[in-house]
Design an enzyme around this catalytic site. Sequence first.
Site, PDB file in Angstrom:
ATOM      1  N   ASN A 169      -7.302   2.425  13.787  1.00  0.00           N
ATOM      2  CA  ASN A 169      -7.345   2.964  12.423  1.00  0.00           C
ATOM      3  C   ASN A 169      -8.467   3.976  12.223  1.00  0.00           C
ATOM      4  O   ASN A 169      -8.531   4.632  11.186  1.00  0.00           O
ATOM      5  CB  ASN A 169      -7.465   1.827  11.412  1.00  0.00           C
ATOM      6  CG  ASN A 169      -6.195   1.011  11.309  1.00  0.00           C
ATOM      7  OD1 ASN A 169      -5.114   1.472  11.690  1.00  0.00           O
ATOM      8  ND2 ASN A 169      -6.301  -0.215  10.816  1.00  0.00           N
ATOM      9  N   CYS A 214       5.544   0.615   9.634  1.00  0.00           N
ATOM     10  CA  CYS A 214       5.925  -0.779   9.417  1.00  0.00           C
ATOM     11  C   CYS A 214       6.558  -0.977   8.040  1.00  0.00           C
ATOM     12  O   CYS A 214       6.139  -0.374   7.054  1.00  0.00           O
ATOM     13  CB  CYS A 214       4.703  -1.691   9.530  1.00  0.00           C
ATOM     14  SG  CYS A 214       4.084  -1.890  11.197  1.00  0.00           S
ATOM     15  N   PRO A 247       3.312   4.506  -1.174  1.00  0.00           N
ATOM     16  CA  PRO A 247       3.644   5.900  -1.464  1.00  0.00           C
ATOM     17  C   PRO A 247       2.477   6.837  -1.155  1.00  0.00           C
ATOM     18  O   PRO A 247       1.325   6.415  -1.054  1.00  0.00           O
ATOM     19  CB  PRO A 247       3.941   5.867  -2.967  1.00  0.00           C
ATOM     20  CG  PRO A 247       3.142   4.723  -3.485  1.00  0.00           C
ATOM     21  CD  PRO A 247       3.160   3.691  -2.391  1.00  0.00           C
ATOM     22  N   ASP A 273       1.673   9.286  -3.171  1.00  0.00           N
ATOM     23  CA  ASP A 273       1.368   9.935  -4.450  1.00  0.00           C
ATOM     24  C   ASP A 273      -0.106  10.331  -4.570  1.00  0.00           C
ATOM     25  O   ASP A 273      -0.420  11.429  -5.046  1.00  0.00           O
ATOM     26  CB  ASP A 273       1.707   9.010  -5.631  1.00  0.00           C
ATOM     27  CG  ASP A 273       3.167   8.615  -5.672  1.00  0.00           C
ATOM     28  OD1 ASP A 273       3.815   8.673  -4.612  1.00  0.00           O
ATOM     29  OD2 ASP A 273       3.659   8.244  -6.751  1.00  0.00           O
ATOM     30  N   LEU A 274      -1.008   9.435  -4.171  1.00  0.00           N
ATOM     31  CA  LEU A 274      -2.435   9.721  -4.341  1.00  0.00           C
ATOM     32  C   LEU A 274      -2.872  10.887  -3.483  1.00  0.00           C
ATOM     33  O   LEU A 274      -3.742  11.674  -3.888  1.00  0.00           O
ATOM     34  CB  LEU A 274      -3.282   8.482  -4.032  1.00  0.00           C
ATOM     35  CG  LEU A 274      -3.091   7.266  -4.943  1.00  0.00           C
ATOM     36  CD1 LEU A 274      -4.130   6.205  -4.633  1.00  0.00           C
ATOM     37  CD2 LEU A 274      -3.174   7.653  -6.412  1.00  0.00           C
ATOM     38  N   ASP A 287      -4.944  -6.440   7.070  1.00  0.00           N
ATOM     39  CA  ASP A 287      -4.519  -6.385   8.466  1.00  0.00           C
ATOM     40  C   ASP A 287      -4.885  -7.652   9.241  1.00  0.00           C
ATOM     41  O   ASP A 287      -4.507  -7.787  10.409  1.00  0.00           O
ATOM     42  CB  ASP A 287      -5.129  -5.167   9.166  1.00  0.00           C
ATOM     43  CG  ASP A 287      -4.345  -3.892   8.899  1.00  0.00           C
ATOM     44  OD1 ASP A 287      -3.249  -3.977   8.311  1.00  0.00           O
ATOM     45  OD2 ASP A 287      -4.817  -2.810   9.289  1.00  0.00           O
TER      46      ASP A 287
END
Length: 420
Positions: free
Chosen positions: A23, A118, A124, A126-127, A307
Amino acid sequence: MDRIRIRGGQPLFGEIKVGGAKNAALPLMAAGLLSDERLILSNVPRLADIQTMSVLLTQHGVAVEPVVEGGRTLSIGGSISCTEAPYDIVRKMRASVLVLGPLLARVQEARVSLPGGCAIGTRPVDLHLKGLEQMGARFNLANGYIDAKVDGRLRGATIVFPFVSVGATENLLMAACLADGRTKLVNAAREPEIGDLAACLITMGARIEGVGTSTLIIDGVERLHGAEHVILPDRIETGSYACAAAISGGSVFLRKARIEHLGATIRALREAGVEVTEQSDGLMIKRLNGLRGVDVMTGPYPEFPTDMQAQFMAVMSVSEGASMVTETIFENRFMHVPELNRMGAHINVHGASAIVRGVRSLSGAPVMATDLRASLSLILAGLAAHGETIVNRVYHLDRGYEAVEQKLAACGADIERIPG
């Protein structure tokens, strides 16, 4: 399609080296789009998602080359000759959307497929789009693609996130480095991986303040230059193997693990009866006696990580008493529960919470992985179960865990990969 076979009941003893954080590696690779000079990343994990990001960057015309053949160091850089991130690549991995901000910042346009990955929620973008709009970008969404353009350079802006988003923070942080003026990101994510990205960007010449806090201030610069950066160890891999030691018994030394990145996970394991000892180059994980049920609620860092939810639930399934696991990040992240129940776990889902009543033992069964972290939770359950467990659809696993069967087998687990 490959499968993983586990014959449970073997305590783990030995050492596992924790690899570089997936990540962190993915946004760091995307940061290579911000400069025509070379970004040298070391401690790169060997994962399917890393390969996917390499293919995507190559699609944009940027070279992604190993510094040493077969090594864990990548050299990234070059001119951008294509601004399209096509569906066939992006559908494999949601992190592909992280090229959007760097492309707009560097060449003022991008065409990016709406992401896949996944199936654990809508997640989304959107941000990402709203923030970039505030910085002067224009968007058209049609036929499954985001078409984006900006006249001239992006402009600095004050962007207040309505809720914490790791991906949006990363995308806008990268974009802001080459924007005109000052950008202020309020309610930004504070994950260690974002701190790692910021550290690399600063080495490349970015001007960033507030790293590690919820407010990031970025003063845009004309250009970024090349740099060398070592990716931090993977805290989720660390927590996952700590759970392996907890659920199976025994003791495992996790080399390169950093305790400062694991606060909520370590607290939960210790409360459950697991001994965690910091040593000079990692952590020693040892299960003392029986495990105890512990309640956890996921949340943005530094709260308990989403996670780690599936892996910790597997541990709780064989702990004494009851525990409650509450998921606040993704609305569809309990798909591993029916598979754990197939193995004899006693878990009931009520809305955003799962009530786990610990059982004395699990039994091996054929199960199906539904996402990356669920894959590991089923392997953990298999380590503790009587009999044989077959985990199907392990392509999810290969996106985020390198050679998991080899690492566990080296510590005494009876585990192997069955080629499909």
